[in-house]
Design a protein around this motif. Structure first.
Motif, short mmCIF file in Angstrom:
data_model
loop_
_atom_site.label_atom_id
_atom_site.label_comp_id
_atom_site.label_asym_id
_atom_site.label_seq_id
_atom_site.Cartn_x
_atom_site.Cartn_y
_atom_site.Cartn_z
N GLU A 122 37.80 35.20 62.89
CA GLU A 122 38.41 34.78 61.62
C GLU A 122 39.76 35.45 61.37
OE1 GLU A 122 35.97 34.06 58.13
OE2 GLU A 122 34.21 34.72 59.27
N ILE A 123 40.20 36.32 62.28
CA ILE A 123 41.53 36.93 62.16
C ILE A 123 42.52 35.94 62.76
CG2 ILE A 123 43.01 38.87 62.81
CD1 ILE A 123 40.46 40.58 63.04
N THR A 124 43.22 35.19 61.91
CA THR A 124 44.05 34.07 62.38
C THR A 124 45.47 34.48 62.76
OG1 THR A 124 44.57 33.54 60.07
CG2 THR A 124 42.72 32.35 61.08
N ASN A 125 45.89 35.67 62.34
CA ASN A 125 47.19 36.15 62.79
C ASN A 125 47.08 36.54 64.26
OD1 ASN A 125 49.01 38.61 63.46
ND2 ASN A 125 50.00 37.77 61.64
N ALA A 126 47.90 35.92 65.09
CA ALA A 126 47.75 36.09 66.55
C ALA A 126 47.96 37.53 66.99
CB ALA A 126 48.74 35.17 67.27
N ASN A 127 48.94 38.21 66.43
CA ASN A 127 49.21 39.59 66.83
C ASN A 127 48.05 40.51 66.46
OD1 ASN A 127 51.71 38.96 67.92
ND2 ASN A 127 52.85 39.48 66.07
N TRP A 128 47.57 40.39 65.24
CA TRP A 128 46.45 41.22 64.82
C TRP A 128 45.21 40.95 65.67
CZ3 TRP A 128 47.19 39.64 58.99
CH2 TRP A 128 48.38 40.21 58.52
N ASN A 129 44.97 39.67 65.93
CA ASN A 129 43.79 39.29 66.72
C ASN A 129 43.86 39.90 68.12
OD1 ASN A 129 42.17 37.47 68.63
ND2 ASN A 129 41.51 36.71 66.62
N ARG A 133 41.26 42.71 69.56
CA ARG A 133 40.45 42.40 70.74
C ARG A 133 40.69 43.43 71.86
NH1 ARG A 133 37.77 37.61 70.79
NH2 ARG A 133 38.36 36.09 69.18
N LYS A 134 41.93 43.78 72.07
CA LYS A 134 42.24 44.73 73.14
C LYS A 134 41.64 46.10 72.85
CE LYS A 134 45.90 47.21 75.55
NZ LYS A 134 44.99 47.38 76.71
N LEU A 135 41.82 46.60 71.63
CA LEU A 135 41.36 47.95 71.32
C LEU A 135 39.84 48.05 71.26
CD1 LEU A 135 44.05 49.16 68.76
CD2 LEU A 135 43.81 49.73 71.18
N ILE A 136 39.19 47.01 70.76
CA ILE A 136 37.73 47.01 70.78
C ILE A 136 37.23 46.98 72.22
CG2 ILE A 136 35.68 45.59 70.33
CD1 ILE A 136 36.45 47.19 67.94
N ASN A 137 37.87 46.20 73.07
CA ASN A 137 37.48 46.14 74.48
C ASN A 137 37.74 47.48 75.18
OD1 ASN A 137 36.65 44.47 76.88
ND2 ASN A 137 38.69 45.06 77.57
N ASP A 138 38.86 48.12 74.86
CA ASP A 138 39.19 49.40 75.48
C ASP A 138 38.20 50.51 75.11
OD1 ASP A 138 41.37 48.23 76.65
OD2 ASP A 138 42.86 49.13 75.31
N LEU A 221 45.46 59.08 65.59
CA LEU A 221 45.07 58.67 66.94
C LEU A 221 44.98 57.15 67.06
CD1 LEU A 221 42.36 61.38 67.71
CD2 LEU A 221 44.53 61.09 68.91
N ILE A 222 44.41 56.47 66.05
CA ILE A 222 44.29 55.01 66.16
C ILE A 222 45.65 54.35 65.94
CG2 ILE A 222 43.59 54.65 63.75
CD1 ILE A 222 42.60 52.63 66.91
N ASP A 223 46.50 54.95 65.11
CA ASP A 223 47.85 54.38 64.96
C ASP A 223 48.58 54.42 66.30
OD1 ASP A 223 50.10 53.38 63.26
OD2 ASP A 223 51.01 55.24 63.96
N GLU A 224 48.43 55.52 67.01
CA GLU A 224 49.04 55.63 68.34
C GLU A 224 48.49 54.56 69.27
OE1 GLU A 224 49.91 59.21 71.45
OE2 GLU A 224 47.84 58.99 70.79
N GLN A 225 47.19 54.31 69.21
CA GLN A 225 46.58 53.29 70.05
C GLN A 225 47.11 51.89 69.71
OE1 GLN A 225 43.99 53.72 72.64
NE2 GLN A 225 45.05 55.68 72.47
N ILE A 226 47.33 51.65 68.41
CA ILE A 226 47.89 50.35 67.99
C ILE A 226 49.30 50.17 68.57
CG2 ILE A 226 48.72 49.02 66.01
CD1 ILE A 226 46.41 50.28 64.38
N VAL A 227 50.10 51.21 68.51
CA VAL A 227 51.47 51.15 69.03
C VAL A 227 51.46 50.91 70.54
CG1 VAL A 227 53.59 52.47 69.42
CG2 VAL A 227 52.45 52.56 67.19
N LEU A 228 50.61 51.65 71.26
CA LEU A 228 50.53 51.48 72.71
C LEU A 228 50.04 50.09 73.09
CD1 LEU A 228 49.01 54.96 73.71
CD2 LEU A 228 51.37 54.15 74.08
N ALA A 229 49.04 49.59 72.34
CA ALA A 229 48.52 48.24 72.62
C ALA A 229 49.60 47.19 72.40
CB ALA A 229 47.31 47.96 71.74
N ALA A 230 50.38 47.35 71.33
CA ALA A 230 51.46 46.40 71.05
C ALA A 230 52.49 46.40 72.18
CB ALA A 230 52.12 46.75 69.71
N GLN A 231 52.81 47.57 72.68
CA GLN A 231 53.76 47.66 73.79
C GLN A 231 53.23 46.96 75.03
OE1 GLN A 231 54.30 51.90 74.06
NE2 GLN A 231 55.87 51.98 72.47
#
Length: 322
Positions: A122-129, A133-138, A221-231
């Protein structure tokens, strides 16, 4: 029926195998060492002090060990504790597998994963989705097995995922009530807000803080993970939608003195903070109510400003939260 820790009443002798959840060596006023312990089985955890501890005692009675405990349950300043008569390492025949003594979430990891995926859908924003997905999988294995805290709330195996789902369920109702909320942002923030605890905490058995947890903390720590995932996903970290997501996560503790780098300055950030507080508070009180009789007060709850809570005599039941 084999008794568990919280099957014993005050002033009753206790004899059973338990897991040492934590063991801190301290020095008494007389200059002698003692071990401040927290014992655990799947009914809950309770403290006890091992006085006049020798170097050998300190070496063998460590967090993560299963011991045969003999003592008496008492009240000290309104809180239950075990007066220790004797302690020794449990034998294999008595059961010395730490996993058997760990409290667990009331829902199976597979069921929680399936429900979590329905919210991610239900997260329709592509970037957020993509980030979610990546961080939950990681961090998937840890996310569905770790507690949400060392002690206060949802401090049991699977508690991190269970706490996250509880907030998502609350968020679903709030979004239905208030159409002005950005559902995708609130869901994404709820899923990610405590994911840093998979780095901050050591795991579900004898949970402690890691070096990263002590020095940095799960929010950064999670903010850092968000930044790394975005990169890695080639998402512009400076785009407004990514700034909004990071803010919701960074502000979820609400106040600077509670660890938030910033205070909530978005509707969704404030709502996530409020839902986080609500779920944690209900879990702490519900767990405490489990361990007292109707018509009596709970022990003082550190996470609730050291207040105690009265359990009414009206027959209200409190299902075991784990």
């Amino acid at each position: 029926m084999v008794k568990r820790l919280f099957d014993y009443h005050n002033e009753e002798d206790v004899r059973l195998p338990v897991l040492i959840k934590s063991a801190e060596v301290r020095v008494a006023k007389n200059g002698k060492k003692f071990i401040a312990m927290i014992f655990q089985d799947n009914s809950g955890h309770i403290s006890g002090k091992f006085w006049d501890a020798s170097d050998n005692d300190i070496a063998q009675f460590k967090a993560g060990e299963v011991v045969q405990l003999s003592g008496k349950r008492e009240l000290y300043q309104g809180n239950p504790q075990i007066k220790i008569f004797s302690l020794r390492l449990a034998t294999q025949e008595e059961g010395n597998d730490p996993k058997a003594f760990v409290e667990r979430a009331p829902e199976a990891p597979s069921d929680m994963e399936e429900e979590l995926n329905s919210y991610i859908f239900e997260i329709t924003n592509a970037n957020w989705n993509r980030i979610v997905r990546k961080l939950i999988n990681d961090h998937k294995k840890a996310f569905f097995s770790y507690p949400a805290a060392k002690s206060n709330h949802h401090a049991f195996a699977g508690g991190l995922a269970f706490h996250t789902l509880s907030i998502l369920r609350l968020a679903k109702s709030v979004v239905h009530q208030y159409s002005s909320l950005n559902k995708s942002l609130l869901y994404a923030g709820a899923i990610l807000h405590d994911l840093g605890k998979t780095i901050e905490l050591s795991g579900p058995i004898s949970t402690d803080y890691t070096v990263e947890g002590n020095l940095i903390g799960h929010i950064v720590l999670i903010d850092e993970q968000i930044v790394l995932a975005a990169q890695q996903l080639k998402i512009d970290i400076n785009a407004e939608d990514m700034l909004l997501l990071r803010h919701v996560v960074l502000a979820h503790h609400g106040l600077l003195e509670y660890g938030s780098p910033v205070r909530p300055e978005l509707l969704e950030a404030q709502v996530l903070h409020d839902l986080d507080e609500l779920d944690a508070s209900i879990n702490m009180m519900t767990t405490a109510y489990q361990h007292v009789d109707p018509g009596t007060f709970t022990e003082r709850l550190f996470g609730m400003d050291n207040r105690r809570f009265y359990r009414p005599k009206n027959g209200q039941t409190f299902p075991d939260p784990h």
